[in-house]
Design a protein around this motif. Sequence first.
Motif, PDB file in Angstrom:
ATOM      1  N   ASP A  58     -14.885  53.215  22.744  1.00  0.00           N
ATOM      2  CA  ASP A  58     -14.254  54.530  22.880  1.00  0.00           C
ATOM      3  C   ASP A  58     -12.907  54.405  23.569  1.00  0.00           C
ATOM      4  OD1 ASP A  58     -14.306  57.360  22.563  1.00  0.00           O
ATOM      5  OD2 ASP A  58     -14.792  57.563  24.690  1.00  0.00           O
TER       6      ASP A  58
ATOM      7  N   LEU B 244     -13.143  57.165  33.038  1.00  0.00           N
ATOM      8  CA  LEU B 244     -13.316  56.961  31.596  1.00  0.00           C
ATOM      9  C   LEU B 244     -14.081  58.128  30.993  1.00  0.00           C
ATOM     10  CD1 LEU B 244     -14.199  53.153  31.471  1.00  0.00           C
ATOM     11  CD2 LEU B 244     -12.017  54.207  30.875  1.00  0.00           C
ATOM     12  N   ARG B 245     -15.113  58.581  31.679  1.00  0.00           N
ATOM     13  CA  ARG B 245     -15.880  59.737  31.199  1.00  0.00           C
ATOM     14  C   ARG B 245     -15.010  60.985  31.169  1.00  0.00           C
ATOM     15  NH1 ARG B 245     -17.560  63.202  29.007  1.00  0.00           N
ATOM     16  NH2 ARG B 245     -19.527  64.353  29.144  1.00  0.00           N
TER      17      ARG B 245
ATOM     18  N   GLY C  77     -19.726  63.549  24.093  1.00  0.00           N
ATOM     19  CA  GLY C  77     -19.700  62.260  24.767  1.00  0.00           C
ATOM     20  C   GLY C  77     -21.061  61.621  24.944  1.00  0.00           C
TER      21      GLY C  77
ATOM     22  N   GLY D 245     -11.780  49.427  30.880  1.00  0.00           N
ATOM     23  CA  GLY D 245     -11.262  50.161  29.743  1.00  0.00           C
ATOM     24  C   GLY D 245     -10.319  49.276  28.935  1.00  0.00           C
TER      25      GLY D 245
ATOM     26  N   ALA E 232     -15.883  54.352  35.860  1.00  0.00           N
ATOM     27  CA  ALA E 232     -16.680  54.965  34.801  1.00  0.00           C
ATOM     28  C   ALA E 232     -16.465  56.475  34.783  1.00  0.00           C
ATOM     29  CB  ALA E 232     -18.154  54.637  35.005  1.00  0.00           C
TER      30      ALA E 232
ATOM     31  N   TRP F 121     -20.183  50.474  23.950  1.00  0.00           N
ATOM     32  CA  TRP F 121     -19.819  51.794  23.445  1.00  0.00           C
ATOM     33  C   TRP F 121     -18.652  52.391  24.227  1.00  0.00           C
ATOM     34  CZ3 TRP F 121     -25.516  53.678  22.846  1.00  0.00           C
ATOM     35  CH2 TRP F 121     -25.942  53.397  21.552  1.00  0.00           C
ATOM     36  N   VAL F 122     -18.729  52.307  25.549  1.00  0.00           N
ATOM     37  CA  VAL F 122     -17.650  52.871  26.368  1.00  0.00           C
ATOM     38  C   VAL F 122     -16.344  52.142  26.081  1.00  0.00           C
ATOM     39  CG1 VAL F 122     -16.809  53.166  28.729  1.00  0.00           C
ATOM     40  CG2 VAL F 122     -19.193  53.686  28.180  1.00  0.00           C
ATOM     41  N   HIS F 123     -16.405  50.825  25.931  1.00  0.00           N
ATOM     42  CA  HIS F 123     -15.182  50.067  25.668  1.00  0.00           C
ATOM     43  C   HIS F 123     -14.625  50.390  24.281  1.00  0.00           C
ATOM     44  CE1 HIS F 123     -12.269  47.023  26.642  1.00  0.00           C
ATOM     45  NE2 HIS F 123     -12.431  46.475  25.454  1.00  0.00           N
TER      46      HIS F 123
END
Length: 459
Positions: free
Chosen positions: A208, A347-348, A47, A458, A344, A204-206
């Motif tokens: 993923d 999501l992590r 991750g 997300g 967050a 990047w998080v979105h």
Amino acid sequence: GGPGELGGPGELGGPGELGGPGELGGRIDAARGALAEVIERIRRRVGYERFLALPDLDDIGAAVRPGVPLAYLVPTGGGCLVLLAYRRPDGEPAAEDLWVPELSTAAIDRLVIGGPTAERSFLWQQITGDPGFAAVLAGVLGEVGPRLAAPLAARLRELDATGVVLVPGGRLASLPLHAAPYGRDGETACLLDDFDVHYAPSAWVHADALSRAARLSAAPATLTGIADPTGDLRYARAELEDVAALFTGRGAPAPRTHYGERATKDALTGGLPATYVHLACHGRYTVTDPLESHLLLAGDVPLTLRELLDGRGFEGARLVVASACQTAVSELLFLPDEAVGLPAGFLRAGAAAVIGTLWPVDDVSTALLMTRFYQGHLDERLPVDRALRRAQRWLATVTAGELAEHFAAQASPPVDSGAGRRLPAELAAAGAIRFGFDDPDHRPFAEPYHWAPFVLMGA
């Protein structure tokens, strides 16, 4: 390593002990090498493969769906920079910027943490749930809407966008930007009137989250939920029972739900993996130590942000609904450019999307909104963003007369209706009385205070 490995204060010494340019340059090179080694070790963790790497347009493009641009909102000393990434009609990624000079970092600080005293600031009242917060919220949104939301909405309409992903920087992350009003065609509107709105910590998080949501799109709709673990949330049990009823009979395993003293951390984790996780409980944002922000489970046992960041316990969750207070508040004091909060964390921990709240919420309006959200998502097959948007707009427009009828039906359900009473008779009667004495055309939850705290982070 320890301080000595990277060069502590004693190792470099005072001005007279730095040595010549060559010696100092060697120490700087050694420190850079040590830092690079630490970064490389971090990137070996699952991750964190792209930790501190600079994204390019292709990276950002992976987070952009057709018709749903991504908008970075970057406060600066001279104004707010809006970096808009989208896809052209031919599918190629593109980017442009908008400049909002009236909304500088100082202006945002004035709105969020300013005020005659700290106790009168937006941020303080947001966290404490001060009774005067609704009026302060309306004032702040009234300033942000014309300055920021209006030009952004105008450009989104020119791009024929149906939605937008907001990546707010700094203290903009504390605001429900989707509810900031602006003028449109002689009427007052907000982003939520015109677009499906997501929030994201980064592109990047979105990206993923989009990938996870796509993988889970065909998975059976399974539910794990907890409600009222502390025994003082009167409507939370009925909320989860309503939600669980919507998952029943869909060809998937029966919902796994836990109430009161049985809503423990072990019960929650034992019900995972599940594609939907519903948490109707107390939430708390800890100002002095954000990693200790938590959801409170039975036995006063917290599920902290620190735990979420350290594990992958929510892998396989299409959606986590943190139906509690302050579950979408991000760190704003010590990391003003980062989005560190429970969303967050989920999501992590593996979830594709999270619904949380930006301030303390009322359990009656929350239960009504959540039932409406799941009905739209499960019965009407609306995407998560569209279902949440419609539920929020419904809550803002529902009348006291309609609510009185709803609670009266719960108080005395028809014998042959086949529907059991999920709301205790005394609560249903109290609701019928509360709204029955109001003007039937009055909209009791019209103010943003009631419907705006709910945000989707997300995909």
